[in-house]
Design a protein around this motif. Structure first.
Motif, PDB file in Angstrom:
ATOM      1  N   ILE A 143     -54.576 -67.308  16.873  1.00 34.53           N
ATOM      2  CA  ILE A 143     -53.865 -67.707  17.707  1.00 34.53           C
ATOM      3  C   ILE A 143     -54.182 -67.312  18.940  1.00 34.53           C
ATOM      4  O   ILE A 143     -54.919 -65.924  18.204  1.00 34.53           O
ATOM      5  CB  ILE A 143     -52.284 -67.307  17.999  1.00 34.53           C
ATOM      6  CG1 ILE A 143     -51.368 -67.281  17.122  1.00 34.53           C
ATOM      7  CG2 ILE A 143     -51.381 -66.809  19.685  1.00 34.53           C
ATOM      8  CD1 ILE A 143     -49.731 -66.948  17.656  1.00 34.53           C
ATOM      9  N   ASP A 144     -54.403 -67.403  20.018  1.00 32.50           N
ATOM     10  CA  ASP A 144     -55.522 -67.282  21.264  1.00 32.50           C
ATOM     11  C   ASP A 144     -55.200 -65.822  21.172  1.00 32.50           C
ATOM     12  O   ASP A 144     -53.834 -64.716  21.036  1.00 32.50           O
ATOM     13  CB  ASP A 144     -54.311 -67.622  22.439  1.00 32.50           C
ATOM     14  CG  ASP A 144     -55.586 -67.533  23.337  1.00 32.50           C
ATOM     15  OD1 ASP A 144     -55.473 -66.711  24.295  1.00 32.50           O
ATOM     16  OD2 ASP A 144     -56.314 -67.813  24.003  1.00 32.50           O
ATOM     17  N   LYS A 145     -56.528 -65.425  21.443  1.00 29.05           N
ATOM     18  CA  LYS A 145     -56.629 -63.399  21.924  1.00 29.05           C
ATOM     19  C   LYS A 145     -55.571 -62.785  22.688  1.00 29.05           C
ATOM     20  O   LYS A 145     -55.229 -61.751  22.376  1.00 29.05           O
ATOM     21  CB  LYS A 145     -58.163 -63.315  22.101  1.00 29.05           C
ATOM     22  CG  LYS A 145     -58.949 -63.846  23.779  1.00 29.05           C
ATOM     23  CD  LYS A 145     -60.076 -63.212  24.140  1.00 29.05           C
ATOM     24  CE  LYS A 145     -60.126 -63.820  25.769  1.00 29.05           C
ATOM     25  NZ  LYS A 145     -61.158 -63.275  25.596  1.00 29.05           N
ATOM     26  N   ASN A 146     -55.713 -63.690  23.758  1.00 29.62           N
ATOM     27  CA  ASN A 146     -53.896 -62.889  24.856  1.00 29.62           C
ATOM     28  C   ASN A 146     -52.618 -63.508  23.888  1.00 29.62           C
ATOM     29  O   ASN A 146     -52.054 -62.067  24.307  1.00 29.62           O
ATOM     30  CB  ASN A 146     -55.050 -63.565  25.767  1.00 29.62           C
ATOM     31  CG  ASN A 146     -55.265 -63.662  26.422  1.00 29.62           C
ATOM     32  OD1 ASN A 146     -55.724 -62.105  26.345  1.00 29.62           O
ATOM     33  ND2 ASN A 146     -55.840 -64.127  27.500  1.00 29.62           N
ATOM     34  N   ILE A 186     -49.533 -65.604  22.558  1.00 26.04           N
ATOM     35  CA  ILE A 186     -48.212 -66.644  22.769  1.00 26.04           C
ATOM     36  C   ILE A 186     -47.370 -66.663  23.489  1.00 26.04           C
ATOM     37  O   ILE A 186     -46.345 -65.625  22.793  1.00 26.04           O
ATOM     38  CB  ILE A 186     -48.443 -67.658  21.761  1.00 26.04           C
ATOM     39  CG1 ILE A 186     -47.829 -68.982  21.692  1.00 26.04           C
ATOM     40  CG2 ILE A 186     -47.178 -66.859  20.654  1.00 26.04           C
ATOM     41  CD1 ILE A 186     -47.662 -69.860  20.797  1.00 26.04           C
ATOM     42  N   SER A 212     -49.843 -70.335  13.588  1.00 28.77           N
ATOM     43  CA  SER A 212     -50.210 -71.453  14.214  1.00 28.77           C
ATOM     44  C   SER A 212     -49.012 -71.810  14.980  1.00 28.77           C
ATOM     45  O   SER A 212     -47.947 -71.892  14.559  1.00 28.77           O
ATOM     46  CB  SER A 212     -51.120 -73.008  13.386  1.00 28.77           C
ATOM     47  OG  SER A 212     -50.339 -73.546  14.120  1.00 28.77           O
ATOM     48  N   LYS A 241     -47.769 -62.084  19.093  1.00 30.52           N
ATOM     49  CA  LYS A 241     -48.786 -62.261  17.914  1.00 30.52           C
ATOM     50  C   LYS A 241     -48.458 -61.971  16.931  1.00 30.52           C
ATOM     51  O   LYS A 241     -47.276 -60.973  16.737  1.00 30.52           O
ATOM     52  CB  LYS A 241     -50.052 -61.167  18.261  1.00 30.52           C
ATOM     53  CG  LYS A 241     -51.157 -61.800  19.234  1.00 30.52           C
ATOM     54  CD  LYS A 241     -52.520 -60.788  18.993  1.00 30.52           C
ATOM     55  CE  LYS A 241     -54.015 -61.829  19.184  1.00 30.52           C
ATOM     56  NZ  LYS A 241     -55.482 -61.190  19.436  1.00 30.52           N
ATOM     57  N   PRO A 253     -52.093 -59.012  27.868  1.00 34.69           N
ATOM     58  CA  PRO A 253     -52.552 -60.380  28.128  1.00 34.69           C
ATOM     59  C   PRO A 253     -53.894 -59.836  27.940  1.00 34.69           C
ATOM     60  O   PRO A 253     -53.741 -58.760  29.278  1.00 34.69           O
ATOM     61  CB  PRO A 253     -52.260 -61.467  28.678  1.00 34.69           C
ATOM     62  CG  PRO A 253     -50.766 -60.240  29.579  1.00 34.69           C
ATOM     63  CD  PRO A 253     -51.023 -59.404  28.509  1.00 34.69           C
ATOM     64  N   ASN A 254     -55.354 -60.405  27.773  1.00 38.03           N
ATOM     65  CA  ASN A 254     -56.418 -59.787  28.216  1.00 38.03           C
ATOM     66  C   ASN A 254     -56.541 -58.788  28.568  1.00 38.03           C
ATOM     67  O   ASN A 254     -57.398 -57.902  28.757  1.00 38.03           O
ATOM     68  CB  ASN A 254     -56.768 -59.947  29.943  1.00 38.03           C
ATOM     69  CG  ASN A 254     -56.431 -61.012  30.629  1.00 38.03           C
ATOM     70  OD1 ASN A 254     -57.082 -62.298  29.612  1.00 38.03           O
ATOM     71  ND2 ASN A 254     -55.556 -61.437  31.754  1.00 38.03           N
TER      72      ASN A 254
END
Length: 179
Positions: free
Chosen positions: A56-59, A61, A98, A117, A169-170
């Motif tokens: 999953i994206d580092k920030n 979902i 995913s 996450k 996030p970030n």
């Protein structure tokens, strides 16, 4: 002509001796076989591996209308353990998540604008051991069991938990309330 026959016999004998030597050396446990034994040390013990799965994206979902991601136990980032005193290291994968596909376990993502996450906890069972080999000990002038190496055997995952965990996030340390 008589000398040629003697040379051929001598050459044939040398070839046979070389071939037998190569067979003995190349076949494991024939010529230089050593017995070994594993001795387990103490009781089994457990270690917990914790962290976010990969994929999953580092920030994280976000699913404002709710939904799910799929988590599989194979692969992913690894958590490493040191067992100290020369016993070595071990590692456990945290799996892959995913939002596409339908393989693995479904993990619900709440219907909010927050980011999530998949957080994984795995309990792994281990046991320390030492390896001894049967070899000649020049100090006592006889063969005996001699310490060779030590390590830790992974006896498998005994418990696992996985769930959606809110993330900022970030990479912010604290998420702003209400956002």
């Amino acid at each position: 002509m008589h000398k040629e026959i003697k040379m051929t016999r001598r050459a044939t004998c040398l070839v046979i001796i070389l071939m037998v030597g190569l067979i003995i050396i190349s076949v494991p446990n024939v010529a230089f076989a050593k017995r070994s034994k594993v001795v387990y040390q103490g009781k089994s013990f457990y270690k917990w591996a914790k962290g976010y799965s990969g994929g999953i994206d580092k920030n994280g979902i976000s699913m404002p209308t709710g939904g799910a991601v799929w988590w599989t136990d194979k692969g992913g980032p690894k958590v490493s353990f040191s067992f100290g005193a020369g016993y070595g290291y071990g590692s456990v994968g945290l799996g892959i998540s995913s939002s596409k596909g339908t393989r693995g376990q479904s993990v619900k993502i709440p219907a909010t604008k927050h980011f999530y996450k998949v957080y994984v906890k795995k309990q792994v069972k281990y046991r320390k051991y030492k390896v001894y080999v049967w070899r000649y000990d020049p100090r006592v002038k006889r063969e005996r069991w001699v310490y060779s190496s030590k390590g830790v055997k992974n006896l498998g995952v005994t418990a696992r938990q996985y769930y959606a965990k809110r993330v900022c996030p970030n990479g912010a340390h604290h998420c702003k309330k209400g956002k």
